[in-house]
Design a protein around this motif. Sequence first.
Motif: not given
Length: 342
Positions: A101-103, A106, A125, A129
């Motif tokens: 998710r974070q990758q 970003e 994401h 996000h």
Amino acid sequence: MPSPDAGTAPAVVLSGHGPVGRAYAERLLTQGQGLARDHGVRPRLAAVRVGSAQVLLPGDPDGRAVPPRTEWAPLADLAQTLDRTGARVLVQALPSSPQARQQAAEEAVLALGRGVHVVTATKSHLLSHWSELGEAARAGGSLIRISGATGASLPAADLARTGVRGLGCRTLRACPNGTATFVLDRLAAGDPLDRAVGEAQRRGIAEADPTADLSGGDAATKVRLLAALLWGWEPSAVRVATEAVDARTGPAALAAAARGNRLRAVASASAEHPFVVEVRLEETVPGDPLHALTGPEKAVVYGCPDAGDITVSGGRSSPLGAALAMLRDTIDVTAPRGYGFG
């Protein structure tokens, strides 16, 4: 119609090279002339990135394959790769997992903020996000397309984003998970759950871990995203209630079939009940578009009181289906905009 050599060749950076990413790359590398002829654009695969490595492809890679991993270089910063390739599009085929998710977030925020369009089949994401991605796209003057995350080759996102705009649609009712529909049909034919799931996996319909498909989680995710496109809901604020397909479902599927009906895992949302998505096992009757499905087909019904219900159904439920959805989105964000009917 554009001539066979018409159109530009926008550079594409692909993040993720699993089954979906490989199918997408293969299409770009082998179908370039056809895309130029039919759509006036010839997206060019310029780089492929995975967790610790990347490969840059030659300026005209048509007809070639992605080199074996042994020939790849260490992973560079995404910004450097985008600059070096002159990328117009970042395509994400990363797993829809908490770990990715974070990758994914970003990468997408960085690309969008630099004016690079993002096409993604990654869901995680988008759920966490959504607003940040939208803000980055507005700041960079870029576009996000999510067809691969909302039903593979089923064009459900296109309808939610633009196709039913202005028609006053108030409800969503969907079977957006092909695995669940396939398994329910097998249960109705008398198969035990483990055999039904095993057959779905053998045919490439179900994931190795089908938990999200059978729990209703995947269907709920897709409807959350469609509702976000249709009504502007923030996906992270949506409350979800699900009913799973499990070992207790077989008798209900058999009983429905005996009455000429079909049990379906139906995901629903309503503008009258904001930020709520439910997935329930529902006995559908003949005449219902969801009854007509044959696993692993998918469908979404947009309930529009004045215009009438609008249904989109079918679509391949497979890595190729998701890859084709990403290819469609890539064409959408890069094809020249004309006048008249263009």
